[in-house]
Write an enzyme that holds these catalytic residues in place. Structure first.
Site, mmCIF file in Angstrom:
data_model
loop_
_atom_site.group_PDB
_atom_site.id
_atom_site.type_symbol
_atom_site.label_atom_id
_atom_site.label_comp_id
_atom_site.label_asym_id
_atom_site.label_seq_id
_atom_site.Cartn_x
_atom_site.Cartn_y
_atom_site.Cartn_z
ATOM 1 N N LYS A 194 39.568 42.908 40.787
ATOM 2 C CA LYS A 194 40.647 42.791 39.798
ATOM 3 C C LYS A 194 40.801 44.108 39.025
ATOM 4 C CE LYS A 194 41.665 38.850 41.355
ATOM 5 N NZ LYS A 194 41.459 37.503 40.891
HETATM 6 C C1 LIG Z 1 41.216 36.016 41.326
HETATM 7 C C2 LIG Z 1 42.130 34.980 40.809
HETATM 8 C C3 LIG Z 1 41.672 33.895 40.060
HETATM 9 C C4 LIG Z 1 40.219 33.565 39.891
HETATM 10 O O1 LIG Z 1 39.497 34.556 39.247
HETATM 11 P P1 LIG Z 1 37.896 34.428 39.239
HETATM 12 O O2 LIG Z 1 37.486 35.389 38.168
HETATM 13 O O3 LIG Z 1 37.428 34.850 40.602
HETATM 14 O O4 LIG Z 1 37.549 33.028 38.925
HETATM 15 C C5 LIG Z 1 42.594 33.021 39.517
HETATM 16 N N1 LIG Z 1 43.912 33.190 39.720
HETATM 17 C C6 LIG Z 1 44.399 34.212 40.457
HETATM 18 C C7 LIG Z 1 45.881 34.353 40.614
HETATM 19 C C8 LIG Z 1 43.524 35.120 41.044
HETATM 20 O O5 LIG Z 1 44.000 36.105 41.819
#
Ligand SMILES: *Cc1c(COP(=O)(O)O)cnc(C)c1O
Length: 402
Positions: A194
């Site tokens: 991310k």
């Molecule tokens: C990555 C992601 C999540 C989940 O994030 P985590 O930190 O891995 O729980 C939720 N929503 C979207 C759109 C994502 O891309």
């Protein structure tokens, strides 16, 4: 041959030193670094409260718990999203009620939300809220969505896993609205790929002190105070359990990395924006693909760079296109198979693929190209050349050559 990974986290020596310092400090779980990270994060996104947790999924789960979602109720979720957005609704025995996305931004379509809310009266489940997703880092039309949802007395949650930082212009108030400004609760992700990372991690932000307090308590077994407060100077061993909670707290090891990453968030975004601009300049004239469509009234986080294939101009499909890029050393992904087309949701709720025509049509031609802050111009150019070569090889010929 050049190999371009789909993503590589940007971790420098100072990030590593900060983590080592946390490890040497004698306090490695939730403590002073988490508190500092929460305060810095809240300041950065302009939220009154931030609760650090171990994933965005946890943040979204706590949001729905604090907002009082109950069994049998329904929450609107765009079908084109990651599993987590809908999954958290099922934790409550509630229904993720899918809606279609806008053709250009691929974010939750306000017109679809309006239609769904208007028809809600003859449904057996009560729609009590919605979770908007900022697809690829471009902010969903929050002013419009929030207006519609508030009028229907629905709560608004933002899944901002892609969108640190992002904004949208609100013509009504003539102001730029940042991610989280119009939501009851917003969830951010610090997963490995991310926009900033803590390995695994997340943050829930809110303007509401009561929601923040509930989420904080639920993030650690529903306890009234955390370990740092209990074991610190003048602390007491005792605590009260107001309600059974979860084990979602962030460690100080992760927060040490998060603090360093947050300090670089604007530089990271600036580089991702440059990469996106270089892609668009290098691919914009290609007739076999469409670059992502950026609206003028958005400030894009550029977490993803999803191109769309013009399948009418290609003799190959999306998966073959991706395989041809892989053969040229370029890793790609697809975001995502729409959730209503996943076996669980299709079977449980009887969805057919065509029920959401935009998501159904668009996912078949989506390919996400590599984009990350440490990406060199040479790597971007390699990807551009690979896409151009693949498009040329896969081009549909009008007349077969004998
Ligand atoms: C990555 C992601 C999540 C989940 O994030 P985590 O930190 O891995 O729980 C939720 N929503 C979207 C759109 C994502 O891309």
């Amino acid at each position: 041959m050049t190999n371009v990974p789909f993503f590589r986290p940007d971790i420098d020596d100072e990030d590593i030193a900060a983590v080592v310092e946390a490890l040497r400090s004698g306090w490695i779980t939730t403590g002073p670094r988490v508190q500092t990270f929460e305060a810095a994060f809240a300041r950065y996104v302009g939220a009154a409260h931030a609760v650090a947790v171990n994933s965005c999924t946890a943040a979204l789960h706590l949001a729905l718990a604090a907002l009082g979602l109950r069994r049998g109720q329904a929450v609107l979720v765009p079908t084109l999203t990651f599993a987590a957005t809908a999954e958290v609704v099922t934790y409550f025995d509630a229904t993720p009620d899918f809606v279609d996305v806008e053709p250009d931004t691929l974010c939750m379509d306000p017109a679809a939300v309006e239609t769904r809310l208007a028809r809600a009266w003859n449904r057996t489940t009560e729609i009590v809220g919605a979770i908007a997703v900022h697809y690829g880092g471009q902010m969903a039309p929050m002013p419009r969505l929030a207006h519609l949802l508030r009028a229907a007395r629905c709560f608004v949650v933002e899944d901002a896993a892609h969108a640190l930082p992002a904004a949208a212009y609100d013509p009504e108030t003539e102001r730029w609205i940042s991610v989280g400004d119009l939501a009851d609760v917003t969830g951010f992700s610090f997963y490995a790929n991310k926009t900033i990372t803590t390995g695994e991690g997340g943050m829930a932000t809110t303007a509401d002190a009561t929601l923040a307090q509930t989420m904080r308590s639920l993030s650690l077994h529903g306890m009234s105070q955390d370990g740092w407060t209990r074991f610190g100077a003048g602390g007491s061993w005792d605590y009260a359990i107001a309600a059974p909670g979860f084990k979602y707290n962030m460690t100080d090891i992760a927060a040490a990395l998060g603090l360093r990453q947050l300090a670089k968030v604007d530089r990271f975004r600036a580089r991702r924006e440059e990469v996106a601009a270089r892609y668009t300049a290098g691919l914009g004239d290609l007739e076999e693909i469409e670059p992502p469509r950026e609206r003028a009234d958005r400030r894009h986080a550029w977490h993803l760079y999803p191109i769309r294939l013009r399948l009418d101009r290609l003799a190959i499909g999306r998966d073959e296109f991706g395989q041809a890029l892989a053969a040229r050393g370029v890793a790609t992904s697809v975001h995502w198979r729409p959730l209503h087309m996943q076996p669980y949701y299709a079977q449980r709720y009887g969805y057919r693929a065509e029920d959401f025509p935009v998501a159904f049509r668009e996912w078949r031609r989506l390919v996400s190209l590599p984009i990350f802050p440490g990406m060199s111009d040479a790597a971007v150019d390699h990807v551009i050349a690979a896409v151009r070569d693949t498009a040329a090889d896969g081009r549909r010929r009008k007349f077969a050559v004998a």
